[in-house]
Motif scaffolding. Structure first.
Motif, PDB file in Angstrom:
ATOM      1  N   GLY A  25       0.783  -1.236   0.034  1.00  0.00           N
ATOM      2  CA  GLY A  25      -0.023  -0.037  -0.136  1.00  0.00           C
ATOM      3  C   GLY A  25       0.835   1.231   0.052  1.00  0.00           C
ATOM      4  N   LEU A  26       0.075   2.389   0.087  1.00  0.00           N
ATOM      5  CA  LEU A  26       0.711   3.681  -0.067  1.00  0.00           C
ATOM      6  C   LEU A  26       0.786   4.300   1.382  1.00  0.00           C
ATOM      7  CD1 LEU A  26      -0.510   5.453  -3.543  1.00  0.00           C
ATOM      8  CD2 LEU A  26       1.816   4.233  -2.746  1.00  0.00           C
ATOM      9  N   GLN A  28       0.729   5.069   5.462  1.00  0.00           N
ATOM     10  CA  GLN A  28       1.019   4.402   6.664  1.00  0.00           C
ATOM     11  C   GLN A  28      -0.243   4.460   7.564  1.00  0.00           C
ATOM     12  OE1 GLN A  28       3.231   2.696   8.491  1.00  0.00           O
ATOM     13  NE2 GLN A  28       4.441   2.687   6.560  1.00  0.00           N
ATOM     14  N   GLU A  30      -3.790   5.177   6.603  1.00  0.00           N
ATOM     15  CA  GLU A  30      -5.074   4.771   6.313  1.00  0.00           C
ATOM     16  C   GLU A  30      -5.328   3.437   6.097  1.00  0.00           C
ATOM     17  OE1 GLU A  30      -6.726   7.362   3.149  1.00  0.00           O
ATOM     18  OE2 GLU A  30      -4.999   8.740   3.673  1.00  0.00           O
ATOM     19  N   PRO A  48     -10.825  -0.102  -4.833  1.00  0.00           N
ATOM     20  CA  PRO A  48     -10.795  -0.299  -6.317  1.00  0.00           C
ATOM     21  C   PRO A  48      -9.366   0.233  -6.656  1.00  0.00           C
ATOM     22  CG  PRO A  48     -12.860   0.869  -5.716  1.00  0.00           C
ATOM     23  CD  PRO A  48     -12.068   0.333  -4.208  1.00  0.00           C
ATOM     24  N   LEU A  49      -8.928   1.197  -5.872  1.00  0.00           N
ATOM     25  CA  LEU A  49      -7.762   1.886  -6.086  1.00  0.00           C
ATOM     26  C   LEU A  49      -6.495   0.839  -6.689  1.00  0.00           C
ATOM     27  CD1 LEU A  49      -7.505   4.702  -3.758  1.00  0.00           C
ATOM     28  CD2 LEU A  49      -7.940   4.994  -6.136  1.00  0.00           C
ATOM     29  N   TYR A  50      -6.492  -0.395  -6.024  1.00  0.00           N
ATOM     30  CA  TYR A  50      -5.660  -1.416  -6.009  1.00  0.00           C
ATOM     31  C   TYR A  50      -6.143  -2.584  -6.938  1.00  0.00           C
ATOM     32  CZ  TYR A  50      -3.090   0.957  -2.437  1.00  0.00           C
ATOM     33  OH  TYR A  50      -2.424   2.083  -1.583  1.00  0.00           O
ATOM     34  N   GLU A  51      -7.315  -2.408  -7.622  1.00  0.00           N
ATOM     35  CA  GLU A  51      -7.684  -3.424  -8.471  1.00  0.00           C
ATOM     36  C   GLU A  51      -6.814  -3.548  -9.735  1.00  0.00           C
ATOM     37  OE1 GLU A  51     -11.793  -2.438  -9.628  1.00  0.00           O
ATOM     38  OE2 GLU A  51     -12.061  -4.651 -10.305  1.00  0.00           O
ATOM     39  N   HIS A  52      -6.776  -4.422 -10.382  1.00  0.00           N
ATOM     40  CA  HIS A  52      -5.999  -4.906 -11.568  1.00  0.00           C
ATOM     41  C   HIS A  52      -4.428  -4.812 -11.303  1.00  0.00           C
ATOM     42  CE1 HIS A  52      -9.674  -4.239 -13.619  1.00  0.00           C
ATOM     43  NE2 HIS A  52      -9.753  -3.106 -13.365  1.00  0.00           N
ATOM     44  N   ASP A  53      -4.144  -5.004  -9.962  1.00  0.00           N
ATOM     45  CA  ASP A  53      -2.838  -4.791  -9.650  1.00  0.00           C
ATOM     46  C   ASP A  53      -2.449  -5.755  -8.737  1.00  0.00           C
ATOM     47  OD1 ASP A  53      -0.122  -3.855  -9.587  1.00  0.00           O
ATOM     48  OD2 ASP A  53      -0.669  -2.436  -7.689  1.00  0.00           O
ATOM     49  N   ARG A 164      18.098   7.381   0.626  1.00  0.00           N
ATOM     50  CA  ARG A 164      17.257   7.164  -0.819  1.00  0.00           C
ATOM     51  C   ARG A 164      18.335   6.985  -1.693  1.00  0.00           C
ATOM     52  NH1 ARG A 164      14.357   5.528  -2.849  1.00  0.00           N
ATOM     53  NH2 ARG A 164      12.178   5.881  -3.013  1.00  0.00           N
ATOM     54  N   ASN A 167      18.134   3.608  -2.235  1.00  0.00           N
ATOM     55  CA  ASN A 167      16.782   3.069  -2.496  1.00  0.00           C
ATOM     56  C   ASN A 167      16.065   2.778  -1.391  1.00  0.00           C
ATOM     57  OD1 ASN A 167      16.902   3.199  -5.255  1.00  0.00           O
ATOM     58  ND2 ASN A 167      18.162   1.380  -5.372  1.00  0.00           N
ATOM     59  N   LEU A 169      13.900   4.433   2.208  1.00  0.00           N
ATOM     60  CA  LEU A 169      13.411   5.424   3.307  1.00  0.00           C
ATOM     61  C   LEU A 169      13.783   5.139   4.595  1.00  0.00           C
ATOM     62  CD1 LEU A 169       9.798   6.258   1.662  1.00  0.00           C
ATOM     63  CD2 LEU A 169      11.963   7.597   1.358  1.00  0.00           C
ATOM     64  N   PRO A 170      14.036   6.357   5.413  1.00  0.00           N
ATOM     65  CA  PRO A 170      14.062   6.078   6.777  1.00  0.00           C
ATOM     66  C   PRO A 170      12.881   5.302   7.405  1.00  0.00           C
ATOM     67  CG  PRO A 170      13.353   8.351   6.256  1.00  0.00           C
ATOM     68  CD  PRO A 170      13.796   7.945   4.989  1.00  0.00           C
ATOM     69  N   VAL A 289       9.161  -1.186  13.479  1.00  0.00           N
ATOM     70  CA  VAL A 289      10.377  -0.661  13.964  1.00  0.00           C
ATOM     71  C   VAL A 289      10.508  -1.256  15.421  1.00  0.00           C
ATOM     72  CG1 VAL A 289      12.285   1.180  14.836  1.00  0.00           C
ATOM     73  CG2 VAL A 289      10.837   1.406  12.582  1.00  0.00           C
TER      74      VAL A 289
ATOM     75  N   ILE B 161      14.550  11.997  -3.386  1.00  0.00           N
ATOM     76  CA  ILE B 161      16.208  12.798  -2.920  1.00  0.00           C
ATOM     77  C   ILE B 161      15.877  14.411  -3.144  1.00  0.00           C
ATOM     78  CG2 ILE B 161      18.373  13.291  -3.707  1.00  0.00           C
ATOM     79  CD1 ILE B 161      18.341  10.102  -4.401  1.00  0.00           C
ATOM     80  N   VAL B 184      -3.693   1.256 -12.816  1.00  0.00           N
ATOM     81  CA  VAL B 184      -4.015   1.235 -11.492  1.00  0.00           C
ATOM     82  C   VAL B 184      -3.680   2.526 -10.689  1.00  0.00           C
ATOM     83  CG1 VAL B 184      -3.271  -0.118  -9.336  1.00  0.00           C
ATOM     84  CG2 VAL B 184      -3.193  -1.211 -11.712  1.00  0.00           C
ATOM     85  N   PRO B 185      -5.024   3.323 -10.127  1.00  0.00           N
ATOM     86  CA  PRO B 185      -4.513   4.673  -9.606  1.00  0.00           C
ATOM     87  C   PRO B 185      -3.517   4.590  -8.594  1.00  0.00           C
ATOM     88  CG  PRO B 185      -7.003   4.064  -9.937  1.00  0.00           C
ATOM     89  CD  PRO B 185      -6.018   2.747 -10.179  1.00  0.00           C
TER      90      PRO B 185
END
Lengths: 349, 349
Positions: A25-26, A28, A30, A48-53, A164, A167, A169-170, A289, B161, B184-185
């Motif tokens: 997901g995108l 933290q 929600e 639906p935002l993640y449909e087809h994926d 970063r 590749n 993130l903290p 963490v 970055i 995929v949104p």
């Protein structure tokens, strides 16, 4: 399921959903997905935002929306599969969500799965180890950038840019604390500028493939006085004593009682007449963490094969100084293995 | 408090605690602080990790620990101040926490404060505007870095970055989606490499002083066909129609019904025989990336002075293409003001 006496489980916490399904997901903050596991099926329930994926560990995907709510979906499955009792994460589901779930004609039992992730696979440990390796690289990099006049925020930003570039993130907001600021264990990097003759505490971690690292080093910028060297040495020895204690217990195949390890490290600091640290000696780490096990005076955990945890004693004197040393360890093949590899001897810049 | 018929309120969500106290903390996932407001006093309740660090909007700080739990602290205050009823965030407090709170001899009422932050002050809007300005800078920067063979993850990393160089972290995991991935949104940036003749969708935001930005641009890499230009133009016109509708309603001093605005934009896409987007037209934004108001077919919100929200129509054809354009707007002095300033015409690289 048997030990929980339920017919099905509803997993809602982001970390457990990721653990079971690889769904990341995108956000933290929600609620983006649930796993629902019955005796016959395993579902990933998302928007639906993640449909087809979605191909997530073989789970069947169900898309929920306003017209096809979670409550409606669960009602249908529970009727079809004659589910009478659902285990749910009571430490994660809110009161509002729980009230919505009551519309389903089943019994809800709290599920004690807080530590399903406590014993890691080789693959999971490798992801943490790689995160630690990147952490070591960031530490190595930043040593050249710690210069007089640079603010804590400046140093934190440089460290996070370096993460970063690798590749990552903290895994939490990077802590940089100069001098007396380090007496607050969770100090936020601020505008104070580096002056000569101060400790510089760096506490940071990265997320690699969904798994976190975490380490702390306290270095000295300038020329340390004897008192400062003494404080640092007591903290270092405190960590070493905890490590030796675990190693000797493992060697004897004795139970490694987490609260005893905390006591050994804490006791060393108290015995030198310094105040005990206002936090645990250590915490498990992985997708979160902070997760199981806990190395604290109140812990009931036993440190065992496959666990990954920090050992991080500190001395904090409000208004004066703070020193903490933190490394990550795991137990593999009945041996304690260190995952962070930056030196722990006092580094003077 | 009067409308909620309570004597005191317990605020637990990270965003509302920050809003009331300026306490930001380190972790997104863990409970680090509460605000407790009675008729006589306002408290910030946090852990020993933040002791000696706390001056938060004049709130009195109370440190909780195992021996001095939240339940114990609240019991003492409620007895001393004769509090009979506490309002709490039922969309935030977990079932486990709620059960702990039941030990306190008061009544708990759910508190409907989901939108206390809906109308922003000038200062808050300025923080979002500055976040948008940095977003525009990042977009401008990345245009030169979009090159054949570079992966979505590579582009996302470069953007993050650049954010960090501007002293910001991303407000959510940066979305970079090439070609059909953009259908995929909420596609996560992956390993696919950029090829000629594809749309490149970039959806990203930054956090500036605790306030978020959010924007989406879909650019074309190569030579767009007429169909692709047509799809883009319909999305652009859909956004424009929503903007014009708000402007004309404000001019007439009419109520700006959020669901009507969604309908105007959505209707334009449907009228051109394309599928409607599987998300809202827009969302409020501030401390959270998604907050009130909502611009959706089911919204009951009225867009009004001081609100900050996105307008982000899209067209998604599974397995083929995806186009979305997203900008942030606010209403100030009864005028719609755009906060993101990158061009919306189709950009061809």
């Amino acid at each position: 399921m048997e030990t929980n006496l339920v017919d099905a489980v509803l997993i809602s916490s982001k970390s457990n959903v990721f653990y079971l399904s690889d769904f990341y997901g995108l956000s933290q903050a929600e609620r983006e997905a649930y796993c629902f596991v019955t005796k016959n099926n395993a579902f990933l329930i998302t928007s639906p935002l993640y449909e087809h994926d979605i191909k997530h560990n073989g789970l069947t995907t169900i898309i929920i929306s306003r017209d096809n709510s979670l409550t409606k979906v669960l009602t249908e499955i529970t009727q079809k599969e004659s589910v009478k009792t659902i285990g749910y994460e009571n430490t994660n589901i809110t009161v509002f969500e729980f009230n919505q779930l009551q519309k389903i004609n089943v019994k809800f039992n709290p599920l004690f799965i807080g530590n399903i992730r406590i014993e890691k696979t080789k693959e999971e440990i490798e992801k943490v180890r790689r995160a630690c390796e990147i952490g070591d690289k960031v530490f190595d990099y930043i040593l050249d950038e710690i210069k007089i006049g640079r603010s804590e925020m400046d140093i934190a930003a440089r460290m996070e840019i370096e993460m970063r570039k690798n590749n990552c993130l903290p895994s939490f907001s990077t802590i940089v604390a100069y001098g007396k600021n380090a007496a607050v264990p969770h100090h936020s990097a601020g505008k104070d500028k580096l002056e000569e003759n101060q400790f510089v505490l760096l506490d940071f971690g990265v997320i690699n493939e969904g798994y976190c690292s975490d380490m702390t080093r306290t270095i000295y910028f300038g020329k340390p006085e004897n008192f400062e060297k003494k404080v640092y040495e007591i903290v270092r020895a405190s960590q070493e004593k905890a490590v030796k204690k675990i190693e000797s217990l493992l060697e004897k195949n004795s139970r490694v009682d987490a609260k005893q390890i905390d006591k050994v490290a804490r006791g060393h600091i108290i015995s030198r007449n310094f105040p005990e640290f206002p936090h645990s000696l250590g915490h498990g780490i992985g997708i979160d963490v902070h997760e199981s096990p806990s190395l604290s005076p109140f812990s009931k955990d036993t440190l065992a094969e496959g666990m990954v945890f920090s050992i991080e004693p500190g001395i904090y004197i409000p208004g004066k100084i703070g020193v903490r040393i933190e490394d990550l360890f795991t137990i593999q093949d009945n041996k304690l293995r260190k995952l962070t590899n930056s030196p722990v001897d006092l580094l003077v810049l």
